[in-house]
Design a protein around this motif. Structure first.
Motif, PDB file in Angstrom:
ATOM      1  N   HIS A  68       0.900  -1.310   0.083  1.00  0.00           N
ATOM      2  CA  HIS A  68      -0.015  -0.066   0.085  1.00  0.00           C
ATOM      3  C   HIS A  68       0.941   1.276   0.063  1.00  0.00           C
ATOM      4  CE1 HIS A  68      -3.705   2.340   1.546  1.00  0.00           C
ATOM      5  NE2 HIS A  68      -4.054   1.792   0.447  1.00  0.00           N
ATOM      6  N   ALA A  69       0.217   2.284  -0.256  1.00  0.00           N
ATOM      7  CA  ALA A  69       1.160   3.711  -0.575  1.00  0.00           C
ATOM      8  C   ALA A  69       1.921   4.005   0.609  1.00  0.00           C
ATOM      9  CB  ALA A  69       0.165   4.763  -0.716  1.00  0.00           C
ATOM     10  N   THR A  70       1.601   3.701   1.886  1.00  0.00           N
ATOM     11  CA  THR A  70       2.263   4.359   2.727  1.00  0.00           C
ATOM     12  C   THR A  70       3.576   3.354   3.204  1.00  0.00           C
ATOM     13  OG1 THR A  70       0.467   5.368   4.075  1.00  0.00           O
ATOM     14  CG2 THR A  70       2.325   4.855   5.508  1.00  0.00           C
ATOM     15  N   PRO A  71       3.501   2.015   3.274  1.00  0.00           N
ATOM     16  CA  PRO A  71       4.794   1.371   3.688  1.00  0.00           C
ATOM     17  C   PRO A  71       5.619   1.109   2.012  1.00  0.00           C
ATOM     18  CG  PRO A  71       2.676  -0.182   3.142  1.00  0.00           C
ATOM     19  CD  PRO A  71       2.149   1.242   3.768  1.00  0.00           C
ATOM     20  N   ALA A  72       4.883   1.331   0.863  1.00  0.00           N
ATOM     21  CA  ALA A  72       5.629   1.247  -0.238  1.00  0.00           C
ATOM     22  C   ALA A  72       6.470   2.638  -0.487  1.00  0.00           C
ATOM     23  CB  ALA A  72       4.693   1.357  -1.492  1.00  0.00           C
ATOM     24  N   ALA A  73       6.183   3.677   0.467  1.00  0.00           N
ATOM     25  CA  ALA A  73       7.329   5.005   0.152  1.00  0.00           C
ATOM     26  C   ALA A  73       8.540   4.650   0.809  1.00  0.00           C
ATOM     27  CB  ALA A  73       6.480   5.950   0.826  1.00  0.00           C
ATOM     28  N   SER A  74       8.555   3.652   1.694  1.00  0.00           N
ATOM     29  CA  SER A  74       9.785   3.107   2.498  1.00  0.00           C
ATOM     30  C   SER A  74      10.750   2.508   1.367  1.00  0.00           C
ATOM     31  CB  SER A  74       9.589   2.381   3.683  1.00  0.00           C
ATOM     32  OG  SER A  74       9.065   1.223   3.128  1.00  0.00           O
ATOM     33  N   PHE A  75      10.442   1.843   0.449  1.00  0.00           N
ATOM     34  CA  PHE A  75      11.223   1.119  -0.520  1.00  0.00           C
ATOM     35  C   PHE A  75      11.002   1.103  -1.869  1.00  0.00           C
ATOM     36  CE2 PHE A  75       7.714  -1.796   0.774  1.00  0.00           C
ATOM     37  CZ  PHE A  75       7.094  -2.052  -0.414  1.00  0.00           C
ATOM     38  N   ALA A  76      10.062   1.750  -2.298  1.00  0.00           N
ATOM     39  CA  ALA A  76       9.517   1.480  -3.853  1.00  0.00           C
ATOM     40  C   ALA A  76       9.421   2.957  -4.491  1.00  0.00           C
ATOM     41  CB  ALA A  76       8.228   0.869  -4.128  1.00  0.00           C
ATOM     42  N   HIS A  77       9.683   2.741  -5.753  1.00  0.00           N
ATOM     43  CA  HIS A  77       9.522   4.051  -6.632  1.00  0.00           C
ATOM     44  C   HIS A  77       8.420   3.474  -7.765  1.00  0.00           C
ATOM     45  CE1 HIS A  77      13.514   4.901  -4.832  1.00  0.00           C
ATOM     46  NE2 HIS A  77      13.780   3.784  -5.257  1.00  0.00           N
ATOM     47  N   SER A  78       7.346   4.564  -7.549  1.00  0.00           N
ATOM     48  CA  SER A  78       6.311   4.244  -8.555  1.00  0.00           C
ATOM     49  C   SER A  78       5.562   5.356  -8.938  1.00  0.00           C
ATOM     50  CB  SER A  78       5.267   3.313  -7.791  1.00  0.00           C
ATOM     51  OG  SER A  78       4.115   2.733  -8.758  1.00  0.00           O
ATOM     52  N   ALA A  79       5.484   5.441 -10.274  1.00  0.00           N
ATOM     53  CA  ALA A  79       4.461   6.664 -10.664  1.00  0.00           C
ATOM     54  C   ALA A  79       2.895   6.688 -10.305  1.00  0.00           C
ATOM     55  CB  ALA A  79       4.663   6.692 -12.023  1.00  0.00           C
ATOM     56  N   ASP A  80       2.667   5.363 -10.088  1.00  0.00           N
ATOM     57  CA  ASP A  80       1.166   5.414  -9.421  1.00  0.00           C
ATOM     58  C   ASP A  80       1.214   4.493  -8.139  1.00  0.00           C
ATOM     59  OD1 ASP A  80      -1.646   4.695  -9.101  1.00  0.00           O
ATOM     60  OD2 ASP A  80      -2.025   5.410 -11.247  1.00  0.00           O
ATOM     61  N   PRO A 118       8.432  -1.757 -13.178  1.00  0.00           N
ATOM     62  CA  PRO A 118       8.014  -2.820 -11.847  1.00  0.00           C
ATOM     63  C   PRO A 118       7.131  -2.338 -11.054  1.00  0.00           C
ATOM     64  CG  PRO A 118      10.054  -1.488 -11.717  1.00  0.00           C
ATOM     65  CD  PRO A 118       9.620  -0.954 -13.057  1.00  0.00           C
ATOM     66  N   ASP A 119       6.211  -3.554 -10.692  1.00  0.00           N
ATOM     67  CA  ASP A 119       5.165  -3.173  -9.765  1.00  0.00           C
ATOM     68  C   ASP A 119       5.694  -2.915  -8.150  1.00  0.00           C
ATOM     69  OD1 ASP A 119       4.685  -5.932  -8.183  1.00  0.00           O
ATOM     70  OD2 ASP A 119       4.799  -6.325 -10.349  1.00  0.00           O
ATOM     71  N   ILE A 120       4.941  -2.772  -7.303  1.00  0.00           N
ATOM     72  CA  ILE A 120       5.478  -2.473  -6.013  1.00  0.00           C
ATOM     73  C   ILE A 120       5.851  -3.761  -5.269  1.00  0.00           C
ATOM     74  CG2 ILE A 120       4.790  -1.514  -3.540  1.00  0.00           C
ATOM     75  CD1 ILE A 120       3.106   0.538  -5.050  1.00  0.00           C
ATOM     76  N   ALA A 121       5.057  -4.861  -5.217  1.00  0.00           N
ATOM     77  CA  ALA A 121       5.695  -5.961  -4.955  1.00  0.00           C
ATOM     78  C   ALA A 121       6.730  -6.558  -5.102  1.00  0.00           C
ATOM     79  CB  ALA A 121       4.399  -7.159  -4.996  1.00  0.00           C
ATOM     80  N   LYS A 122       7.049  -6.453  -6.597  1.00  0.00           N
ATOM     81  CA  LYS A 122       8.221  -6.782  -7.172  1.00  0.00           C
ATOM     82  C   LYS A 122       9.192  -6.117  -6.645  1.00  0.00           C
ATOM     83  CE  LYS A 122       7.800  -8.329 -11.295  1.00  0.00           C
ATOM     84  NZ  LYS A 122       7.698  -8.285 -12.876  1.00  0.00           N
ATOM     85  N   GLN A 123       9.237  -4.914  -6.529  1.00  0.00           N
ATOM     86  CA  GLN A 123      10.315  -3.822  -5.869  1.00  0.00           C
ATOM     87  C   GLN A 123      10.688  -4.361  -4.492  1.00  0.00           C
ATOM     88  OE1 GLN A 123      10.298   0.272  -6.955  1.00  0.00           O
ATOM     89  NE2 GLN A 123       8.424  -0.143  -7.927  1.00  0.00           N
ATOM     90  N   LEU A 124       9.516  -5.000  -3.664  1.00  0.00           N
ATOM     91  CA  LEU A 124      10.090  -5.227  -2.389  1.00  0.00           C
ATOM     92  C   LEU A 124      10.991  -6.555  -2.332  1.00  0.00           C
ATOM     93  CD1 LEU A 124       9.429  -5.182   0.536  1.00  0.00           C
ATOM     94  CD2 LEU A 124       7.413  -6.487   0.485  1.00  0.00           C
ATOM     95  N   VAL A 125      10.693  -7.107  -3.336  1.00  0.00           N
ATOM     96  CA  VAL A 125      11.501  -8.383  -3.407  1.00  0.00           C
ATOM     97  C   VAL A 125      12.827  -8.228  -4.209  1.00  0.00           C
ATOM     98  CG1 VAL A 125      11.413 -11.075  -4.253  1.00  0.00           C
ATOM     99  CG2 VAL A 125       9.606  -9.903  -3.229  1.00  0.00           C
ATOM    100  N   ARG A 126      12.821  -7.499  -5.253  1.00  0.00           N
ATOM    101  CA  ARG A 126      13.825  -7.427  -6.216  1.00  0.00           C
ATOM    102  C   ARG A 126      14.682  -6.051  -6.169  1.00  0.00           C
ATOM    103  NH1 ARG A 126      11.361  -9.859 -11.787  1.00  0.00           N
ATOM    104  NH2 ARG A 126      10.663 -12.071 -10.764  1.00  0.00           N
ATOM    105  N   GLY A 127      14.042  -5.075  -5.533  1.00  0.00           N
ATOM    106  CA  GLY A 127      14.602  -3.662  -5.470  1.00  0.00           C
ATOM    107  C   GLY A 127      15.769  -3.729  -4.603  1.00  0.00           C
ATOM    108  N   LYS A 128      16.686  -2.698  -4.856  1.00  0.00           N
ATOM    109  CA  LYS A 128      17.967  -2.439  -3.988  1.00  0.00           C
ATOM    110  C   LYS A 128      17.567  -2.158  -2.690  1.00  0.00           C
ATOM    111  CE  LYS A 128      22.155   0.448  -4.373  1.00  0.00           C
ATOM    112  NZ  LYS A 128      22.884   1.405  -5.150  1.00  0.00           N
ATOM    113  N   VAL A 129      16.730  -1.320  -2.368  1.00  0.00           N
ATOM    114  CA  VAL A 129      16.208  -1.089  -0.849  1.00  0.00           C
ATOM    115  C   VAL A 129      15.152  -2.225  -0.248  1.00  0.00           C
ATOM    116  CG1 VAL A 129      15.286   0.636   0.595  1.00  0.00           C
ATOM    117  CG2 VAL A 129      16.623   1.517  -1.417  1.00  0.00           C
ATOM    118  N   GLY A 130      14.371  -2.686  -0.881  1.00  0.00           N
ATOM    119  CA  GLY A 130      13.245  -3.515  -0.492  1.00  0.00           C
ATOM    120  C   GLY A 130      13.697  -4.671  -0.393  1.00  0.00           C
ATOM    121  N   SER A 131      14.654  -5.557  -1.091  1.00  0.00           N
ATOM    122  CA  SER A 131      15.327  -6.778  -0.695  1.00  0.00           C
ATOM    123  C   SER A 131      16.278  -6.756   0.184  1.00  0.00           C
ATOM    124  CB  SER A 131      16.077  -7.018  -2.235  1.00  0.00           C
ATOM    125  OG  SER A 131      17.086  -6.213  -2.368  1.00  0.00           O
TER     126      SER A 131
END
Length: 508
Positions: free
Chosen positions: A186-198, A214-227
């Motif tokens: 969701h928007a609030t936790p996503a702001a801690s690790f993701a970069h999304s235009a929507d 890349p969607d937000i769930a994918k960024q949590l698992v594969r992203g530089k910060v999220g992972s």
């Protein structure tokens, strides 16, 4: 974690009573009288006690080893005031005189919440502000104001991507965690690790046809910060596995790309030599231990986690998730933990004030539980909100009146009762019949799903644009006094904990 009266019988009563008795230790009758609000000495003593706590409070200018940022989503100042009375009525107090756990913090400020492009914030632009230090456009997550909502290409090129507290803490060698009662995408936790235009692009199924971001769930698992986040607790399980598959509880996934991100997360951690575990219910959560579980992904619901008033035995509370996260994160280098009470906001959007106040009470319990686990000398705890809501609190009711019921002074010109709480807009609008306002006495206000009256009809109540409160305790907490832009918050946290690229206590 069971609720106790100690939760709201805070320092205002405990320390004040000691102070009052120390003055009148030889006169029990006189000392007792000072707890009578009709006695003028009660108010003089209370004010003097407050003055002394402020005058003699030392400034803590140590480095903050640990940081906990609590975010009550949609927790307006009106919500705080109403929650005090809600708890007071529940436990046979008046309530107005009480304090929630974090309202006893020594320093308080006000944060301005507007977006770059909008005067009333959503959770995406505000989350970007208080987690990265940069204000953004409405609906965008982890991107600067140069990116408009829905601009996939600008998201992909990375030029306007923002890093923030989680990344800064990780670079400083601290362990990191994210806890929420909403979907972890969701928007609030996503702001801690993701970069999304929507903010809506939580799963690949949410992306418009042809979009390759890349969607937000994918960024949590594969992203530089999220992972690299060590502990993730919340809801939103469906965004991590395919539509064609069911989870252990029989719920179908939501992904279209046939990717099982939960399995991928586990394999990735194991390949890095990190003891990792995936859990999906309260029983599994409570069994976790620091020795065996270095990194944990806990997804406790296919969607948002249930409201506390509707939760079942196997649904963990926000306090339980917070306590477990601190247990697992604690280490010699310190940690950064972000905790969101996200369902305050969703309840307000539904104009279900009872649920909103109860979620706020649960949020305050989580703060109290965290305070019992950390050393206030080396842990900075900041509690705030991302934006307000349109709920109002009015009517001149007598003390002790149920905040969720009617005002007990029928001074409406149409002589029809009205509720103390109402909304400026929302689904609770009742059409008038021949210019006569419908009476709420015909409805069941005790129902947890009672929809409170609204002035303007709208399917989903909106946010409000006023400032939100910021409460701070611990090293450099005095930085959070006064009125400031919301994006100042992470800069002050970084200064206190010596993380991030800006000015820090260690660089002065």
């Amino acid at each position: 974690m069971e609720f106790s009266k100690r939760f709201f019988v805070t320092i205002l009563f405990v320390s004040y009573s000691v102070f009052a008795r120390s003055i009148h230790q030889n006169n029990d009758q006189q000392s007792t009288a000072h707890f009578d609000e009709k006695n003028e000495d009660h108010w003089r003593l209370q004010a003097q006690w407050t003055l002394r706590t402020k005058v003699f409070a030392p400034l803590n200018t140590k480095v903050a080893k640990n940081i906990i940022l609590f975010l009550g989503d949609g927790m307006s100042i009106t919500t705080l005031a109403a929650t005090r009375v809600y708890l007071g009525h529940k436990y046979k107090h008046f309530g107005e005189e009480l304090k929630l756990s974090f309202e006893a913090f020594p320093y308080t400020g006000l944060a301005k919440t507007y977006c770059v492009d909008q005067n009333v914030a959503d959770s995406a632009c505000s989350g970007t502000a208080y987690l990265t230090g940069v204000k953004a456009n409405s609906g965008t997550v982890g991107l600067s104001g140069a990116v408009k909502r829905g601009d996939c290409e600008s998201q992909k090129d990375g030029e306007h991507s923002l890093t923030g507290l989680v990344d800064w803490a990780q670079r400083a060698g601290k362990r990191t965690g994210v806890v929420t009662t909403t979907r972890v995408t969701h928007a609030t936790p996503a702001a801690s690790f993701a970069h999304s235009a929507d903010r809506r692009w939580e799963s690949d199924s949410d992306l418009p046809n042809g979009f390759q971001c890349p969607d937000i769930a994918k960024q949590l698992v594969r992203g530089k910060v999220g992972s690299r986040i060590d502990i993730v607790f919340g809801g939103g399980r469906k965004n991590f596995f395919p539509k064609s598959e069911k989870d252990a509880e029989g719920h179908y996934g939501y992904r279209s790309d046939k990717t099982d991100l939960i399995r991928e997360w586990l394999i990735k951690k194991i390949n890095l030599g990190v003891p990792a575990k995936y859990v999906y219910n309260r029983k599994q959560l409570m069994k976790l231990n620091k020795k065996e579980n270095h990194s944990v992904l806990g997804l406790f619901s296919p969607d948002h986690m249930p409201y506390h008033l509707e939760a079942e035995e196997d649904d963990p509370t926000l306090s339980e998730m917070t306590v477990k996260a601190i247990e697992l994160l604690d280490n010699k280098n310190g940690f950064f933990l972000f905790v969101e009470g996200g369902r305050i906001d969703t309840a307000h959007h539904e104009a279900k004030a009872r649920k909103a106040l109860d979620e706020t009470a649960e949020f305050a319990k989580a703060v109290e539980a965290a305070l019992r686990m950390v050393n206030p000398e080396d842990t900075l705890v900041v509690v705030t909100s991302d934006h307000s809501h349109t709920m109002t609190y009015s009517g001149y009711s007598k003390r002790g009146t149920d905040i969720l019921s009617f005002t007990n002074k029928l001074n409406a010109t149409d002589n029809i009762p009205y509720t103390t709480l109402s909304y400026a807009n929302g689904p609770g609008y009742r059409p008038h019949d021949n210019f006569i306002r419908p009476s709420p006495t015909l409805e069941d206000l005790q129902n947890i799903n009672f929809t409170y009256p609204a002035l303007v009809p709208i399917l989903r109540e909106t946010h409000g644009g006023e400032d939100v409160a910021v409460f701070a305790k611990g090293p450099w907490s005095h930085l959070f006094s006064g009125n400031f832009e919301q994006n100042f918050i992470p800069h002050a946290i970084a200064y206190a904990s010596c993380i991030g690229p800006g000015l820090t206590h260690c660089s002065v």
